[in-house]
Write a protein that holds these residues in place. Sequence first.
Motif, PDB file in Angstrom:
ATOM      1  N   LEU A  97     -12.857  25.365  30.473  1.00 26.73           N
ATOM      2  CA  LEU A  97     -13.524  25.032  31.735  1.00 26.73           C
ATOM      3  C   LEU A  97     -14.876  24.433  31.362  1.00 26.73           C
ATOM      4  N   MET A  98     -15.012  23.129  31.557  1.00 28.21           N
ATOM      5  CA  MET A  98     -16.254  22.463  31.145  1.00 28.21           C
ATOM      6  C   MET A  98     -17.254  22.466  32.293  1.00 28.21           C
ATOM      7  N   PRO A  99     -18.393  23.121  32.123  1.00 30.06           N
ATOM      8  CA  PRO A  99     -19.391  23.106  33.189  1.00 30.06           C
ATOM      9  C   PRO A  99     -20.141  21.780  33.190  1.00 30.06           C
ATOM     10  N   GLY A 157     -11.039  31.119  31.863  1.00 33.82           N
ATOM     11  CA  GLY A 157      -9.851  31.534  31.118  1.00 33.82           C
ATOM     12  C   GLY A 157      -8.617  31.278  31.961  1.00 33.82           C
ATOM     13  N   LEU A 158      -7.466  31.192  31.296  1.00 35.86           N
ATOM     14  CA  LEU A 158      -6.209  30.998  32.026  1.00 35.86           C
ATOM     15  C   LEU A 158      -5.692  32.351  32.501  1.00 35.86           C
ATOM     16  N   ILE A 159      -5.005  32.366  33.621  1.00 41.60           N
ATOM     17  CA  ILE A 159      -4.306  33.564  34.074  1.00 41.60           C
ATOM     18  C   ILE A 159      -2.815  33.287  33.903  1.00 41.60           C
ATOM     19  N   PHE A 208     -17.373  21.817  37.718  1.00 39.21           N
ATOM     20  CA  PHE A 208     -16.561  21.996  36.509  1.00 39.21           C
ATOM     21  C   PHE A 208     -15.473  20.928  36.410  1.00 39.21           C
ATOM     22  N   VAL A 209     -15.085  20.642  35.164  1.00 40.78           N
ATOM     23  CA  VAL A 209     -13.869  19.866  34.897  1.00 40.78           C
ATOM     24  C   VAL A 209     -13.049  20.727  33.931  1.00 40.78           C
ATOM     25  N   SER A 210     -11.801  20.981  34.261  1.00 37.34           N
ATOM     26  CA  SER A 210     -10.933  21.739  33.356  1.00 37.34           C
ATOM     27  C   SER A 210     -10.209  20.793  32.415  1.00 37.34           C
ATOM     28  N   ARG A 211     -10.101  21.208  31.167  1.00 34.87           N
ATOM     29  CA  ARG A 211      -9.327  20.432  30.189  1.00 34.87           C
ATOM     30  C   ARG A 211      -8.220  21.306  29.624  1.00 34.87           C
ATOM     31  N   GLY A 225       4.178  35.391  33.983  1.00 30.43           N
ATOM     32  CA  GLY A 225       5.444  35.012  33.351  1.00 30.43           C
ATOM     33  C   GLY A 225       5.214  33.856  32.393  1.00 30.43           C
ATOM     34  N   ASP A 226       5.967  32.771  32.562  1.00 33.10           N
ATOM     35  CA  ASP A 226       5.819  31.611  31.689  1.00 33.10           C
ATOM     36  C   ASP A 226       4.878  30.560  32.276  1.00 33.10           C
ATOM     37  N   THR A 227       4.198  30.921  33.344  1.00 34.96           N
ATOM     38  CA  THR A 227       3.320  29.963  34.026  1.00 34.96           C
ATOM     39  C   THR A 227       1.861  30.331  33.787  1.00 34.96           C
ATOM     40  N   VAL A 228       1.013  29.315  33.541  1.00 32.05           N
ATOM     41  CA  VAL A 228      -0.420  29.602  33.481  1.00 32.05           C
ATOM     42  C   VAL A 228      -1.114  28.995  34.703  1.00 32.05           C
TER      43      VAL A 228
END
Lengths: 565, 154
Positions: free
Chosen positions: A349-351, A311-313, A329-332, A316-319
């Motif tokens: 998060l693609m395992p 998941g994203l954290i 993993f590869v994140s998309r 403010g306006d930043t993830v």
Amino acid sequence: MISRREFLQATAAAAALTAGSGLGPLGRAAAQQKLSQADILRFQPQGQITILHVADIHAQLMPLQFREPAVNLGVGEVKGLPPHLTDAAFREHFKIAAGSADAFALTSDDFVSLARNYGRMGGLDRIATLVKAIRAERGDDKVLLLDGGDTWQGSWSSLQTKGQDMVDVMSALKLDAMTSHWEFTLGAERVKEIVEKASFAFLAQNIRDKEWNEPVFPPRKVFEKGGVKVAVIGQALPRTAVANPRWMFPEWEFGIREDELQKQVEEARAEGAAIVVLLSHDGFDVDRKLASRVKGIDVILTAHTHDAMPGLIRVGDTVLVASGSHGKFVSRLDIAVKDGKVADIRFKLMPVFADAIAPDSEMATLVTKLRAPYAADLAREIGRTDSLLYRRGNFNGSFDDLICDAMLTQRDAEIALSPGFRWGGSLLPGEPITWEAITNATAITYPNCYRMEMTGAQLKEILEDVADNIFHPDPYFQGGGDMVRIGGMGYAIDVGKPMGSRISGLTHLKSGKPIDASRKYVVAGWASVNEGTQGPPIWDVVRDHVAATRTITIKPNDAVKVSGA
Amino acid sequence: MLTHLPTLSRRDAVKAAAWALAAAAIAPRLAFADEKAVAAEIKKLYGDKPMASGKIKLDVPEIAENGLVVPINIEIESPMTEADYVKAVHVFAEGNPQPGVVSYQFTPACGKASAATRMRLAQTQDIICVAEMSNGTLHTAKANIKVTIGGCGG
């Protein structure tokens, strides 16, 4: 034992599923263990651009086992916050079913039985399959592939080729840009040689040459993808000159350099960037703090601390994105831009399950070719292990116990010190300990195993200093890595105390006596950051110990008593 | 059996251990200055004159990469005119054998009151900067710099 190929149909862990009700990021298919390549790739595309992120691959060309930590404490304001959750707490937070593919990929308990069920993860040929499939789906002109660094170090073949094998595979993967940390331990000249010829950008806004205070590498690059300008700013590990041998890059200074970073963001916006990405090797907690202080960054792709989060954290306006390590993993991220600004971000998060993903044949051929000169050596079986051997955890890992045992016996020492590196694969009970397994845990450019005397007071001083580097309540004072591993000595640590008063109860394990502050002890250790350290390379010390022992058994390690967490 | 076994001085422990103390620890155990020694130095220069915060931008690393040469940048906010300028800036270290690090004198002709240098730090400590303005008022700023053993980076 279930063969790895059969894991798609495996039901061995199904009973455990009733324990958790979540479906996790992979959804029902993962919970039901019928995971396929299509499930891993499944994604509702959106927006003008797709960003793919890998980090901390540590030169692992091949699929491997890598157990995530059971102990990963957060201190100060981030105590108990992700990524400082493990096992059941982690699964609960991210709604992951126990026993599922996600549970295996992201948590540590029940690792051995799940590993036998789900098989290995990672492998550049599998990563290539995912990357190519997404490029085909979205169109080349919409996909940006970014690497957070710690890519060229961590295997025997990368050490022997001075990073060339990884440079070749990342070029073949059509990498767009990377930043760096361990790469610098190849030495400044080698890094510059690679960067001059590289097909990808090597970005670092926070490195200056000492003499003129000028940037050593380009700070950022603007890409035009899907008709949108994306600025990627590189941030190398700010503590590289403290964490690794400074003499290998003596002309460079690092640091976080918030003010300069803020300027980079502003310049990028002025150039028309709709999306500003920080490709960072700061470590997660450093980036979380940085996101609250530097304005205007849309996405921080984190690295260094090896956290993987489905998941994203948001700060403010930043993830913030945490894409794990070792090619697991590869994140998309699919980003929709509206009126020149980020309107929506969709993330997965693609395992990289090696048995579920068909290897890309071109990449598989390249990997085989690159490994060929070392293949016979790598496969050589030195001994076997009866115990699970793993690295990650704040205080100890059984692979580190093995390394410490090797130093105690082979170097005839009373106490052994092994660095708290977070990289290196895991071995399951019953598996062979090959040359590849030993070097995956030890392959560095400063491997000498020293032997010397230190007083009890000096040992305590080292423990206090390293502990402060991990448990300082201000993330800007944290350098990453885990606690130094100790063989032959136990201690107690209160992680909530300030520097100088965290460590107590130092005990010489063999005699059961307290460590005497003024007595000298014979200490063996490796990975000294000092030039000219004498001693055999650590991989030979471990090899000799494993060869002499034949079958390795590691007893549960209770020598470190932790409090204040 | 290994026979030759070096005995470590504090200096060598640091140099040889995996987590060698950077510069600092390298200094043998001299008597170090402390908060009081710095206060005494300032008193010698300015007596008990009150000191205000603000106006000083003290740019130092949070963590020294090399304790032997820690960069320090100082900038004082001032129009630097005949009527209003920075006269002098002094830098003190609380944890070095000697509290005084460097002193700068300025005139309006300098155009701006800024200076950069590198200093040696024996251990983690506070750096104190005092600026004397042309009207006699004093400003001060403080920064902590950590000097660490290093190593172990993940």
